[in-house]
Design a protein around this motif. Structure first.
Motif: not given
Length: 482
Positions: A211-213, A217, A224, A226, A229-230
């Motif tokens: 997910s991107f939200r 997450h 969260d 994000r 992960k990036e």
């Protein structure tokens, strides 16, 4: 009642209006007692229905689109003697198919507490190198070679001897090694990235990315992630590692992001595929009511891919995995343009159905096209391998895709233009089908060296077997040196 479908695939042919049922053996989702079950169609959906003498009736959704379910089944040929592999491989009906994918869980310790974890990963035990060797030795006494080994957990990359176990695994006749990871240690440790990079010709990442939200997450990972992960994906690319993104998808949670995940994967040229896994009722995410219609199914994911990619991918692009049970997996291959912005799915140009017999144990299909198709149409084949790329080039050219011609003899460029999408719905106690277990070639290596179906292990054995031989070590905390 005579079973249909797997044993008589013509009764499940696409477009057939005849009602059908199948009999199988399942489990009571409450007491796990063996009970008979029936697969049947109601209201355009496919259900599994059963009755436990103690706990009564249960019903589980298998497919939201019965027509699509029937279409996918046309790609699975009738079995003879329990075999599945065709060609020069013979399956023993007494022992089942050979193992294609083998999971070695080197720890159940983890640096996350994901609410959806099928393994309920926790604890502080790590498998010793000697124990890993003992299990692999025992496995290779029973089988001479293996397509794919998955180092798993828990989180395998927090193992203090991860590098040694990876080196050990590379000593065996294994085609490819996947590291099943949440990516946190990839983001944190340059030493780990260097270790993986040294073996990038045979080692890839199977990277959980859903997910991107932030709210999603929180639900799927517990917090969260994000940014982490990036960063992990960026560092994997810098290390020359190829990655399959593995989204866990749940209805009403992140099923509206399926198209965005596809576009995100295409935007990273070291990502060579997506493996969508609908959430299942297992481990930390076990629910008594998860037989409800809200379950996200294989046919749902394919339909959402079509809707959310504007038809760049269509339901008809996906093919049931011919060497497996038809409910276990569906996949497609595509050739990307040079900018990795558009995809040309192979099944639109090559009629896969005409090569069905080459996947059956009845016929050894001869010829260049047949051999290429049999080797390639798998959810485990090494997408960057030289033979795989040659086979795919043959199939793309057979389908009239001349864009592949400038890529011949350029494996690095060809590898970045080939993309695979898999939808893999694992079973839980609500959807347990004994026939899928019997035909399973994705297995987990137990402490006895025995390979057990991954789904069966999760449902019937995980947490019920003696603890694996291991060394009691403190949890490796986030940010700690490798």
């Amino acid at each position: 009642m005579k079973p249909t479908g797997v044993d008589n695939p013509e009764t499940m042919a696409a477009g057939s209006d005849a009602p059908w049922t199948e009999e199988t053996q399942s489990l009571c989702p409450q007491c796990l007692r063996d009970i008979p079950a029936v697969l049947t169609e109601h209201g355009g959906r496919v259900w599994m229905e059963s009755v436990c003498p103690r706990h009564g009736a249960s019903r589980a959704l298998l497919a939201s689109d019965a027509g699509e379910y029937r279409r996918l089944r046309q790609y699975v040929p009738a079995r003879v003697g329990g075999g599945c592999c065709g060609g020069d491989t013979v399956c023993d009906p007494n022992s089942g198919p050979p193992v294609c994918v083998l999971l070695l869980e080197i720890t159940l310790a983890c640096n996350l507490r994901c609410p959806t974890c099928y393994a309920d990963a926790h604890g502080h035990d790590f498998m010793t190198v000697d124990e890993a060797r003992r299990r692999l030795d025992e496995f290779f006494r029973r089988q001479s070679a293996l397509d794919l080994l998955m180092l798993s957990g828990g989180e395998p990359t927090i193992h203090p001897q991860f590098a040694e176990i990876l080196d050990l695994a590379l000593e065996y006749p294994i085609g490819r090694i996947l590291v099943n990871t949440n990516g946190l240690r990839i983001a944190q440790s340059d030493a780990l990235c260097a270790t993986l990079s040294r073996h990038r010709d045979k080692v890839e990442l199977f990277f959980s990315f859903s997910s991107f939200r932030p709210d999603v997450h929180e639900r799927l990972y517990g917090r969260d992630l994000r940014a982490e992960k990036e960063l992990a994906l960026q560092k994997a690319g810098e290390a020359g590692l190829f990655v399959t993104l593995v989204p866990t998808v749940e209805r009403g949670v992140n099923d509206d992001e399926i198209g965005d995940l596809y576009r995100y994967a295409l935007a990273h040229d070291h990502v060579n595929g997506l493996n969508f896994q609908p959430v299942m009722s297992s481990g930390r995410y076990e629910h008594d009511d998860y037989a409800a219609p809200e379950r996200l199914t294989l046919t749902d994911v394919i339909a959402l891919l079509e809707a959310q990619t504007g038809g760049a991918l269509r339901r008809s692009d996906f093919v049931g995995l011919p060497c497996s049970h038809p409910d276990c997996s569906a996949l497609t291959y595509g050739l990307l343009d040079a900018r990795r912005e558009t995809i040309t799915p192979l099944p639109r140009h090559l009629d896969v159905a005409q090569y069905l017999d080459l996947f059956s144990d009845r016929i050894s299909f001869a010829g260049v096209i047949g051999g290429a198709a049999r080797r390639v149409w798998s959810d485990t084949v090494h997408l960057r391998g030289a033979r795989t790329l040659r086979d795919l080039a043959i199939l793309f050219m057979r389908g009239g895709l001349r864009d592949v011609l400038p890529l011949l003899g350029k494996p690095e460029q060809m590898g970045r233009r080939v993309f695979r999408i898999v939808v893999k719905p694992f079973m839980d106690a609500h959807t347990y089908d004994r026939r899928r277990i019997d035909q399973c070639c994705t297995k987990i290596l137990t402490e006895t060296g025995e390979a057990i179906s991954f789904c069966e292990y999760n449902i019937l054995h995980r947490g019920r077997r003696p603890r694996a031989a291991g060394i009691a070590l403190p949890m490796v905390t986030q940010g700690a040196p490798l």
